[in-house]
Design a protein around this motif. Structure first.
Motif: not given
Length: 804
Positions: A255, A296, A261-263, A266, A286, A290, A258-259
């Motif tokens: 994933r 994050r 896109r969310e953070d 990472r 983003l 931010c 998706a990881v």
């Protein structure tokens, strides 16, 4: 032994144009690097230099990549030097080209291991189709950590730590635990507070549930092509190099898209990515929504710094170091941001000891040095009655914190084992057997020759009808010590050693682990937790050796805690090499008599000449004069990069000893290689062949197949190794290369380890001037920041356990 006297120094004869320089013990070639040479350790601090990146290295690099605007993928490569050093067919005889005396007054250069600088983790499937040792070992460690985490979650509070603290330090620890329980804000533990001593908490109960069986572990599937494609799309959207997609997908899992896109931060968990690159990626992904204080981003920066510290061997870091890192990365309110990260569970916080008097810090160079000192000894230092400052707070990732907690619990359980009268029946009692009759945990120290003493315990145990296992770190050592000996990796993987009982514990009465200084905290935790109640554990090793290539310093911490008996061997290492190495161990660089040319010094002026001389020694001089063939001679140097690092030396040695086009991923049949199946493990081997399955190796008699996509991450040429890679291995002959551009990386443990790899003959290609004696006498090696010593002292000292 005393060094032989030395007479006046005669003037060296003039050299003819183009002649090889004469090497003598009284006239070593001195010298720093020539102008314009790039030091092998550029960009690394001395502590980073000591960390071998047989672990995944994202920040410890001997060849740092240039800063780039792009956010991903620009890591330091393993490219060969611009040009291979010139070699010569002319023989160079140790009898004539170097002094046959030791380096007491002559060699003045050696160097400690620098970080490998490449991500070297993961393992290939072996020919039989079963799980590799490394995969099973890592899976077992993951299961152990998950089980410990479950135990922690089932308890009403966090894992107990710091019993016996009082005053402001106890208050700090109580505040930390309140933060973890959500009762206070994350910044609660920073302001100094005072309160009555906190009552001692009961020790955490021993885990009684089934232990994981490594042989039952399964490895995760390879990342699917569609997952890589999804990551590539996200990278393109964030204007990051798309060629990084496979590495990102491997690091973040199926994933990964998706990881990210969310953070987006990472991305920093991928080896080689720098904060500037992750920031650029996040801004693009983003659309500017931010800022530098984004939680994050803060979490990613903290984890990155702690992972970098783990590569240097630290399991924890003083909070002041993390605060300085956050401030340097423009985080608006570092203390508040760190407190929130603690509250969110990103990092665990621990108070390490009582408050220190204010005057104790007056002459301290900086706060970090003060906190490192306290973290190491955990002791209260005497001082005036001035107002006390709060004790330092250590921050740790849960994987290392929980591993240290589990290891401390397990060692305390063994140390509290009662007497075992069976050991009193040994036919020929020794100090070790007498200690085992009383204590469940014993440490044995000594050099190479002393290894036979703890290894002999297996025979004594079997004579009593007990089950015993001797575990070492290499097949080579196992064969030399005991036909029944196993490697630590195979024992953890379940491919060798005893079976397990219904609780998952090994069915044995005695485990002897040699080369224990190489044990990292996570592997040690798995070993100890797998021992049944009542079993005896003997950890044997040489405290002068380099520590493990990873987080923790288990052997040194156990010795420093004084919580179990220590049996010191009186057996010296034999011969001139043994005499030389023994002196280095106590900080003395002695001149030794070497009538059989056991020790030879070869002075050089620069790194290029060092490579040239090393090749001649391996290819010509040592086989002819000493009788040791080239394939039984090992070259050891300071770093992978630099003018005389492993890359440059391996390029020159391959050209001389096994020239070829490198048609199999840069390798040819007959190439010597260093195979790294898991972080901290290096297996010497030889390329046998290659086919569609990958590159086939012979590693100390074991057939290994390295998949094509793992060659770059797990293989290097192996004619030349770093001292960390060579630790726990020995060869009939060793050539230690000490280039002048690596003098900043020298330490006594590095010199001790490198020189001790030779059994019959040691050649020192010496161009480090006065750095060698300075390192031996004044640089004992950088201490590691860990919690194990404090935990052991808290668990065992109040019980009246025997102390060294």
């Amino acid at each position: 032994m005393t060094a032989p006297s030395r007479g006046p120094h005669p003037e060296p004869p003039a050299e003819a144009e183009g002649a090889e320089p004469e090497a003598t013990a009284d006239h070593p070639a001195a010298g720093p690097a020539a102008p314009g040479e790039t030091p092998a350790t550029a960009g690394d601090t001395p502590r980073e230099a000591e960390a071998e990146a047989e672990t995944a290295a994202d920040g410890v690099r001997e060849d740092p990549a240039p800063e780039a605007a792009g956010p991903a993928g620009e890591t330091a490569g393993d490219a060969s030097p611009d040009s291979a050093p010139e070699t010569s067919d002319r023989a160079e005889d140790p009898a004539g080209s170097g002094s046959s005396t030791g380096p007491g007054g002559a060699p003045e250069g050696a160097a400690p291991a620098v970080g490998d600088g490449a991500a070297e983790q993961g393992a290939a499937e072996q020919e039989a189709g079963r799980l590799s040792e490394a995969q099973a070992e890592l899976a077992a460690q993951r299961e152990l950590r998950a089980r410990i985490a479950q135990r922690k979650a089932e308890r009403s509070g966090p894992v107990a730590a710091g019993e016996g603290l009082s005053g402001s330090a106890a208050e700090l620890l109580a505040a930390v635990r309140a933060v973890e329980r959500g009762e206070k804000s994350g910044g609660a533990f920073y302001p100094p507070t005072a309160s009555a001593p906190r009552p001692a908490e009961p020790a955490p109960p021993r885990i009684t549930g089934p232990r994981p069986a490594p042989e039952a572990a399964t490895a995760g599937p390879a990342v699917a092509p569609e997952a890589v494609a999804a990551v590539r799309a996200v990278l393109a959207r964030g204007r990051a190099p798309e060629e990084s997609a496979p590495a990102v997908a491997e690091a973040l899992g199926e994933r990964a898209d998706a990881v990210l896109r969310e953070d987006p931060w990472r991305l920093l968990s991928v080896p080689g990515i720098r904060p500037e690159q992750a920031d650029s990626f996040a801004q693009a992904l983003l659309a500017g929504d931010c800022g530098p204080g984004d939680p994050r981003r803060v979490a990613a920066l903290i984890v990155r710094e702690l992972e970098r510290a783990a590569l240097r061997g630290d399991t924890a870091v003083p909070s002041s170091v993390i605060l300085a890192e956050l401030a340097g990365r423009a985080v608006p309110d570092p203390e508040e941001a760190l407190g929130q990260a603690v509250a969110d569970g990103v990092v665990l916080a621990f108070a390490t000891g009582p408050a220190e008097p204010a005057q104790a810090t007056e002459n301290t160079k900086d706060t970090e040095d003060t906190e490192d000192t306290v973290a190491e000894d955990g002791a209260e230092h005497p001082g005036s009655d001035e107002e006390a400052l709060p004790g330092p707070v250590l921050l740790a990732l849960d994987r290392y914190a929980l591993a240290e907690e589990s290891l401390a619990d397990g060692l305390a359980r063994l140390a509290r084992s009662g007497p075992d009268a069976r050991w009193e029946s040994v036919a020929e009692p020794t100090e070790l057997t007498r200690a085992l009759a009383v204590h469940g945990l014993v440490v044995h120290t000594g050099g190479e020759a002393a290894r036979a003493e703890p290894a002999g315990l297996a025979g004594a145990a079997r004579s009593l009808g007990l089950t015993a296992v001797v575990a070492v770190h290499s097949e080579q050592a196992a064969r030399a010590l005991d036909p029944a000996a196993v490697t630590v990796a195979s024992l953890l993987a379940g491919t060798a050693g005893p079976g397990r009982d219904e609780d998952g514990a090994w069915a044995l009465d005695l485990l002897v682990v040699l080369d224990a200084p190489k044990l990292g905290v996570e592997a040690a935790a798995v070993l100890v937790e797998s021992l049944p109640d009542g079993a005896r554990l003997v950890l044997g090793g040489d405290p002068g050796q380099l520590g493990p290539a990873g987080a923790g310093d288990v052997f040194a911490d156990l010795l420093a805690s004084g919580t179990c008996p220590r049996i010191a061997s009186r057996v010296p290492d034999p011969g001139p090499i043994g005499e030389l190495v023994s002196g280095i161990g106590v900080g003395e660089l002695n001149e030794v008599a070497a009538p059989g040319k056991e020790v030879v010094i070869v002075p050089v002026r620069d790194a290029g000449e060092a490579v040239h001389r090393a090749v001649q020694l391996v290819a010509d001089s040592i086989p002819r004069a000493i009788g040791v063939p080239a394939d039984r001679t090992q070259v050891i140097t300071v770093a992978h990069g630099g003018s005389a690092g492993t890359r440059a030396l391996n390029t020159a040695l391959k050209a001389r000893l096994n020239p070829g086009p490198g048609r199999f991923g840069g390798y040819d049949p007959g190439d010597r290689v260093a195979y790294t199946p898991a972080p901290g493990r290096t297996l010497p081997g030889t390329v046998v062949s290659a086919d569609a399955a990958g590159l086939r190796l012979d590693c100390e008699g074991t057939a290994v197949t390295v998949a094509k996509d793992r060659i770059g991450a797990t293989l290097r040429h192996g004619w030349a190794l770093t001292a960390h890679q060579a630790a726990a291995l020995r060869w009939p002959a060793a050539v230690v290369v000490l280039p002048g551009d690596a003098v900043d990386a020298l330490s006594r443990p590095w010199v001790y380890t490198a020189f001790g790899r030779a059994e019959r003959h040691l050649s020192v290609v010496h161009g480090a001037a006065a750095a060698l004696p300075r390192a031996v006498t004044t640089i004992p090696g950088a201490p590691r920041t860990t919690r194990l010593r404090t935990l052991l002292t808290a668990l065992l000292s109040p019980s009246g356990s025997p102390r060294a």
